[in-house]
Design an enzyme around this catalytic site. Structure first.
Site, PDB file in Angstrom:
ATOM      1  N   SER A   1      -7.388  -2.077   1.516  1.00 39.26           N
ATOM      2  CA  SER A   1      -7.391  -2.803   2.797  1.00 39.26           C
ATOM      3  C   SER A   1      -6.615  -4.105   2.659  1.00 39.26           C
ATOM      4  O   SER A   1      -6.997  -5.124   3.216  1.00 39.26           O
ATOM      5  CB  SER A   1      -8.830  -3.114   3.191  1.00 39.26           C
ATOM      6  OG  SER A   1      -9.440  -3.820   2.116  1.00 39.26           O
TER       7      SER A   1
ATOM      8  N   PHE B   1     -12.471  -3.732  -0.760  1.00 38.55           N
ATOM      9  CA  PHE B   1     -12.960  -4.447  -1.951  1.00 38.55           C
ATOM     10  C   PHE B   1     -13.633  -5.716  -1.426  1.00 38.55           C
ATOM     11  O   PHE B   1     -12.955  -6.584  -0.874  1.00 38.55           O
ATOM     12  CB  PHE B   1     -11.775  -4.762  -2.871  1.00 38.55           C
ATOM     13  CG  PHE B   1     -12.145  -5.499  -4.114  1.00 38.55           C
ATOM     14  CD1 PHE B   1     -12.762  -4.855  -5.170  1.00 38.55           C
ATOM     15  CD2 PHE B   1     -11.865  -6.857  -4.244  1.00 38.55           C
ATOM     16  CE1 PHE B   1     -13.094  -5.540  -6.337  1.00 38.55           C
ATOM     17  CE2 PHE B   1     -12.195  -7.554  -5.402  1.00 38.55           C
ATOM     18  CZ  PHE B   1     -12.814  -6.886  -6.443  1.00 38.55           C
TER      19      PHE B   1
ATOM     20  N   LYS C   1      12.183   0.104  -6.980  1.00 39.10           N
ATOM     21  CA  LYS C   1      12.877  -0.865  -6.108  1.00 39.10           C
ATOM     22  C   LYS C   1      12.243  -2.247  -6.202  1.00 39.10           C
ATOM     23  O   LYS C   1      12.890  -3.263  -5.964  1.00 39.10           O
ATOM     24  CB  LYS C   1      12.980  -0.355  -4.670  1.00 39.10           C
ATOM     25  CG  LYS C   1      11.646  -0.191  -3.925  1.00 39.10           C
ATOM     26  CD  LYS C   1      11.156  -1.435  -3.238  1.00 39.10           C
ATOM     27  CE  LYS C   1       9.713  -1.285  -2.818  1.00 39.10           C
ATOM     28  NZ  LYS C   1       9.135  -2.483  -2.238  1.00 39.10           N
TER      29      LYS C   1
ATOM     30  N   ARG D   1       7.944  -9.652  -0.783  1.00 39.13           N
ATOM     31  CA  ARG D   1       7.186 -10.649  -1.550  1.00 39.13           C
ATOM     32  C   ARG D   1       7.753 -10.792  -2.960  1.00 39.13           C
ATOM     33  O   ARG D   1       7.772 -11.892  -3.518  1.00 39.13           O
ATOM     34  CB  ARG D   1       5.709 -10.221  -1.629  1.00 39.13           C
ATOM     35  CG  ARG D   1       5.052 -10.088  -0.279  1.00 39.13           C
ATOM     36  CD  ARG D   1       3.705  -9.404  -0.362  1.00 39.13           C
ATOM     37  NE  ARG D   1       3.811  -8.014  -0.815  1.00 39.13           N
ATOM     38  CZ  ARG D   1       2.805  -7.153  -0.873  1.00 39.13           C
ATOM     39  NH1 ARG D   1       1.594  -7.540  -0.496  1.00 39.13           N
ATOM     40  NH2 ARG D   1       2.988  -5.921  -1.293  1.00 39.13           N
TER      41      ARG D   1
END
Ligand SMILES: NC(=O)C1=CN([C@@H]2O[C@H](COP(=O)(O)OP(=O)(O)OC[C@H]3O[C@@H](n4cnc5c(N)ncnc54)[C@H](O)[C@@H]3O)[C@@H](O)[C@H]2O)C=CC1
Ligand SMILES: O=C(CO)COP(=O)(O)O
Length: 360
Positions: free
Chosen positions: A12, A42, A205, A280
């Site tokens: 999640s 979690f 990647k 990110r």
């Protein structure tokens, strides 16, 4: 018609929540799926409240995908066994380092004929070596594992901006059923049978995107970044040819081998481009160069609990390459590992690009 299939989403985080928006909406509309979708969360406390309670009452994952409502039929459950035991389809969408722990909990506690769809981009490393995440889930739980990878920055998908994705299936009928589960007006799915290559693209990647972040941090321009993307793609192709050309889960021969055309799907070139510009991994790698902090420090400071997969995947790949004595064929992957973890100066990255075997 067979009974509606029950879906459980395992994870999640940023992507787990974004894909949960689409799956929840489809499950509510399509007869072949049960309306309620379980989501294993979690458990953690956010501003004094349990995250599961926030998701179930406010229908928003305020920590990992703030600002987006989740469909009300997504039900957050803190116990992974409870979330999955009655499910026919498991959607795996966790940072890859947590997969084995979750498999241990699920062993013996799931439907034997359940199937899985893994959205996890990364590789597994254990005492027996480096393996695909789908193989680990398959070996640990005995379920068929299909994969979904593509140019899918979670926030953009959650915003409903048009994009494509690739499902790599082990079985055509299941591939089509999984496509119905995830396809949306602005999330278009292509199903291919070359699941192994699809998954390798998704894992590797992230290493290349780390290199793209380095050259951004060094203040190089778009030409340099394009070279990183191209040389990275060449190493992705070579890695697949070298280690996975003829293997399928369980070690049997794959008569088709890896298809070069798979690199032209969303999971290949498109995901490389989007992650090297908007991901990110790129952002943290750029800050690594400009701040002098470690990758772990930056992940904690910049990502509020989200995880990057590029540096750990570079380390796993490096171990495989040294074991097989073929580091010289993958200088970009090797340099990215050494810069992240072994103190190699980042300016030497450009030297490694200049002397790449592609130019010899
Ligand atoms: N975020 C994105 O844009 C995309 C991510 N992916 C891939 O999807 C996978 C999952 O990524 P995200 O959903 O973005 O996760 P994330 O990067 O948001 O990670 C946070 C998640 O890790 C969980 N977590 C933290 N500690 C844990 C523990 N000890 N055990 C189990 N879970 C724990 C948190 O509960 C949370 O759900 C990764 O492999 C990623 O590469 C793929 C496409 C897009
Ligand atoms: O996989 C992704 C986009 O397809 C997300 O990449 P990052 O993990 O680098 O954000």
């Amino acid at each position: 018609m067979s009974a509606p299939k029950k879906i459980a989403i395992i994870g999640s985080g940023n992507w787990g929540s974004a894909i949960g928006k689409i799956i929840g909406k489809n499950a509510a509309q399509l007869d072949q799926f049960e309306t309620q979708v379980n989501m294993w969360v979690f458990e953690e406390m956010v501003d004094g409240r349990k995250l599961t309670e926030i998701i179930n009452n406010d229908h928003e994952n305020v920590k990992y995908l703030p600002g987006h409502k989740l469909p009300e039929n997504i039900v957050a459950i803190p116990d992974v066994v409870e979330a999955c035991m009655s499910a026919d389809i498991h959607v795996w969408v966790l940072p890859h380092q947590f997969v084995r722990g979750v498999c241990q909990k699920l062993k013996g506690n799931i439907k034997p004929d359940a199937i899985a769809l893994s959205l996890i981009k990364g590789l597994d490393e254990s005492k027996t070596g480096v393996d695909l995440i789908s193989n680990v889930i398959n070996k640990e739980l005995g379920v068929e594992v299909n994969v979904l990878m593509g140019a899918n920055l979670a926030k953009e998908v959650a915003n409903g901006h048009f994009c494509e994705t690739t499902i790599g299936c082990r079985n055509e009928a299941n591939g089509q059923m999984l496509k119905e589960m995830v396809q949306a007006d602005n999330f278009r799915v292509v199903v291919v049978e070359d699941a192994t290559t699809v998954e390798i693209c998704g894992a590797l990647k992230n290493i290349v995107a780390t290199g793209a972040g380095f050259v951004d941090g060094l203040g190089m321009g778009d030409n340099t970044k394009a070279a990183v993307i191209r040389l990275g793609l060449m190493e992705m192709v070579k890695f697949t040819e070298t280690f996975y050309q003829s293997l399928q889960p369980g070690g049997s021969k794959n008569p088709q081998g890896s298809q070069t055309s798979t690199f032209l799907e969303s999971c290949g070139i498109a995901d490389l481009v989007t992650t090297c510009y908007g991901g990110r991994n790129r952002r943290v790698a750029e800050a690594f160069v400009t701040s002098g902090k470690t990758i772990d420090e930056l992940e904690q400071e910049m990502l509020n609990g989200q995880k990057i997969q590029g540096p750990p995947t570079a380390k796993e790949v490096y171990h495989l390459l040294t074991e097989k004595k073929c580091e010289d064929q993958f200088p970009l992957f090797v340099a990215i590992h050494k810069i992240c973890y072994e103190g190699m100066p980042v300016k030497d990255f450009i030297g490694c690009l200049k002397n790449h075997p592609e130019h010899m």
